[in-house]
Motif scaffolding. Structure first.
Motif, short mmCIF file in Angstrom:
data_model
loop_
_atom_site.label_atom_id
_atom_site.label_comp_id
_atom_site.label_asym_id
_atom_site.label_seq_id
_atom_site.Cartn_x
_atom_site.Cartn_y
_atom_site.Cartn_z
N UNK A 507 -27.32 -21.93 33.27
CA UNK A 507 -27.03 -21.81 31.85
C UNK A 507 -26.39 -20.48 31.50
N UNK A 508 -26.43 -20.15 30.21
CA UNK A 508 -25.84 -18.90 29.72
C UNK A 508 -26.66 -18.39 28.55
N UNK A 509 -26.60 -17.07 28.32
CA UNK A 509 -27.35 -16.43 27.24
C UNK A 509 -26.44 -15.44 26.54
N UNK A 510 -26.62 -15.31 25.18
CA UNK A 510 -25.77 -14.41 24.41
C UNK A 510 -26.53 -13.98 23.16
N UNK A 511 -25.90 -13.13 22.35
CA UNK A 511 -26.54 -12.60 21.16
C UNK A 511 -25.49 -12.44 20.06
N UNK A 512 -25.92 -12.69 18.83
CA UNK A 512 -25.13 -12.37 17.63
C UNK A 512 -25.95 -11.42 16.78
N UNK A 513 -25.33 -10.32 16.34
CA UNK A 513 -26.10 -9.35 15.56
C UNK A 513 -25.16 -8.44 14.81
N UNK A 514 -25.62 -8.01 13.62
CA UNK A 514 -24.93 -7.00 12.84
C UNK A 514 -25.98 -6.03 12.30
N UNK A 515 -25.64 -4.75 12.22
CA UNK A 515 -26.60 -3.78 11.68
C UNK A 515 -27.05 -4.19 10.28
N UNK A 516 -28.36 -4.21 10.07
CA UNK A 516 -28.93 -4.56 8.77
C UNK A 516 -29.02 -6.04 8.51
#
Length: 542
Positions: A507-516
């Motif tokens: 499989x695969x793993x990832x992240x989405x994120x923005x400060x605050x």
């Protein structure tokens, strides 16, 4: 006119002779290069087999020169101890297929594929190993009689053996005490530990990849004119042949330079001379490159062996006292303690468990590096697995007044086939991180079905991650930034282990994120569905 025709004919003959002579010289040089390359490959294969046997002996003696091993293999054999420190240890750490202990020609402990069995599970191993083990026992007894201990008293043998039609790398080592007190406690004949690793298909393929050989095969008889190495067992008897396709760098070089050779030969022998010189220079460069490759490979193998032995010894040396600390903390917790004493005891136990978790993470990294991590394929209930992974952290979420929600899509519920232990490890790690870095709001775990498999997502309302920190987030010993490292404990191994486990599952793993704006970690794994769907939307903690 006839004189001119004769001169032209002579010139033509001279040109033809020069071209044929140049071609013959080039072909001869190329074949010489091919023979030198084949001899280098043969030497490399023989040296690599010997290095593999040396490494296997070092792996074996990492658990035989040990007071605990000498006591466990003494007058009364401690089979449960041997299950952990011989059977499982040699299989999990070094991929040895067979491990057993001989004393006076009799099998006192046997393990195959890391599981204890009786002598019958070993097939023809005991009968073939008994004469060598007898020699090791005799030498070990003589050394102990002289008062030597520890590594100065260990006795080993190594070589190849053909057992029940299969060829194995085999190592023998006497069980050797480290201290005089343990040596005096048992004066019987020394035990000899035997480990073996089968030269099967995966071993041959990995061996070929390491050496850069094409179509490497283990055969019973030599196949034609291919390069080969005759294998002999520990007693010098032939047991098979390693054969591979010749690289033929000279022939390859001739094909690539054919247009230039044709042009060169048209200008007579001068071009042939420069071509020959170039071929010789190329030969020298190839030989130098091969020597450098062999030296670099052996240096890397030595460094990796040292690291593996260090981690293996750390497992023995740290886990035992750490388990003692945890056990004593639990015993003390049963006593009547004042509140300050109870608080200090809780801190002690939490610190010991954190250290145990860090040790387990480091050993997981070592297994993943050595490709020793094996996934299970077994049915499991998705909802129960997700609940188990999240419920362990409901208390931590409640302590911070955070919501912890689980949202399993109705069409995703039911039974699936995969490795629920590793899935739970990854999901629990992501949930633990989300709770650790979130102060207000909550954490939501979502599971959705895909065409082939499942998509897991852990979303939090934490501080988010800066864009420049995202590329290094899944690296080992890395966290989002130094300020995070100071504010929250951790060695930066969790996300790296998650990534490698998910990739091991395909499989695969990832992240989405923005400060605050919080963060969302998600991973996709290919799984096979077994059971009916059933809905699952619940709140684990609040």
């Amino acid at each position: 006119m006839r004189l001119i025709q004769g001169m032209v004919a002579a010139a033509a003959v001279l040109v033809v002779v020069s071209i044929l002579g140049g071609l013959g010289l080039t072909v001869l040089t190329a074949r010489t290069l091919d023979r030198i390359e084949a001899r280098d490959e043969i030497r490399l294969v023989r040296r690599s087999i010997e290095v593999s046997l040396e490494r296997m002996t070092r792996e074996l003696t990492s658990a035989t020169v040990w007071d605990a091993a000498y006591a466990a293999m003494g007058a009364k054999v401690d089979a449960p101890w041997a299950d952990i420190n011989f059977g499982a240890y040699y299989k999990e750490q070094f991929e040895h297929d067979v491990a057993f202990v001989l004393r006076d020609g009799r099998v006192i402990y046997a393990s195959r594929d890391g599981k204890r069995g009786d002598a019958r599970a070993l097939g023809g191993f005991p009968a073939q190993a008994a004469p060598i083990a007898a020699e090791v026992t005799k030498d070990a007894a003589a050394v102990l009689a002289k008062g030597r201990l520890s590594t100065g008293a260990e006795v080993t043998r190594r070589g190849l053996m053909k057992v029940d039609g299969a060829v194995y790398l085999v190592a023998f080592a006497s069980v050797t005490p480290e201290s005089r007190a343990v040596a005096d406690a048992y004066a019987g004949p020394p035990a000899v530990v035997v480990v073996a690793r089968r030269m099967d298909g995966p071993f041959i393929r990995r061996f070929a990849d390491d050496l850069g050989l094409e179509d490497l095969q283990l055969l019973a008889a030599p196949p034609g004119l291919k390069p080969r190495v005759q294998l002999a067992d520990i007693n010098g008897r032939p047991i098979g042949v390693l054969s591979w396709d010749a690289a033929d760098p000279g022939l390859t070089l001739i094909k690539s330079l054919a247009p230039w050779l044709a042009l060169g030969f048209l200008v007579m022998s001068l071009a042939a001379f420069f071509l020959l010189r170039r071929v010789m220079e190329a030969l020298a460069q190839i030989r130098d490159s091969r020597r450098q490759l062999i030296a670099a490979k052996e240096e890397a193998e030595a460094a990796n062996a040292a690291k593996t032995l260090f981690l293996a010894n750390m497992s023995h040396e740290i886990r035992t006292p750490l388990n003692g600390v945890l056990g004593m903390a639990q015993v003390m917790a049963a006593d009547t303690l004042s509140e300050p004493q109870a608080r200090r005891l809780r801190i002690l136990e939490e610190s010991a468990r954190s250290l145990m978790a860090l040790l387990n993470d480091i050993l997981d990294i070592a297994r993943l590096e050595r490709r020793a991590m094996r996934l299970r394929e077994q049915p499991f209930d998705l909802v129960e697995m997700v609940d188990a992974a999240c419920s362990a952290f409901s208390g931590a979420a409640a302590a911070k007044n955070l919501g912890l929600k689980v949202d399993v899509a109705p069409e995703a519920g039911g039974r699936w086939t995969g490795d629920p232990i590793r899935l739970r490890q990854v999901l629990g790690n992501l949930v633990a991180n989300a709770i650790k870095f979130t102060e207000v709001g909550g954490v939501t775990v979502r599971v959705r079905p895909l065409t082939k498999g499942l998509r897991f997502e852990v979303e939090d309302t934490g501080p988010g991650i800066a864009p420049q920190s995202l590329p290094s987030l899944f690296r080992r010993f890395s966290q989002a930034d130094l300020s995070m490292t100071r504010a929250h404990d951790g060695a930066g191994l969790g996300l790296s282990i998650c990534r490698e486990l998910i990739e091991l599952m395909g499989g695969s793993i990832d992240v989405r994120s923005e400060p605050g704006q919080g963060s969302s970690f998600f991973f996709v794994v290919p799984l096979e569905r077994l059971a009916d769907q059933r809905p699952s939307l619940r709140v684990v903690g609040s």
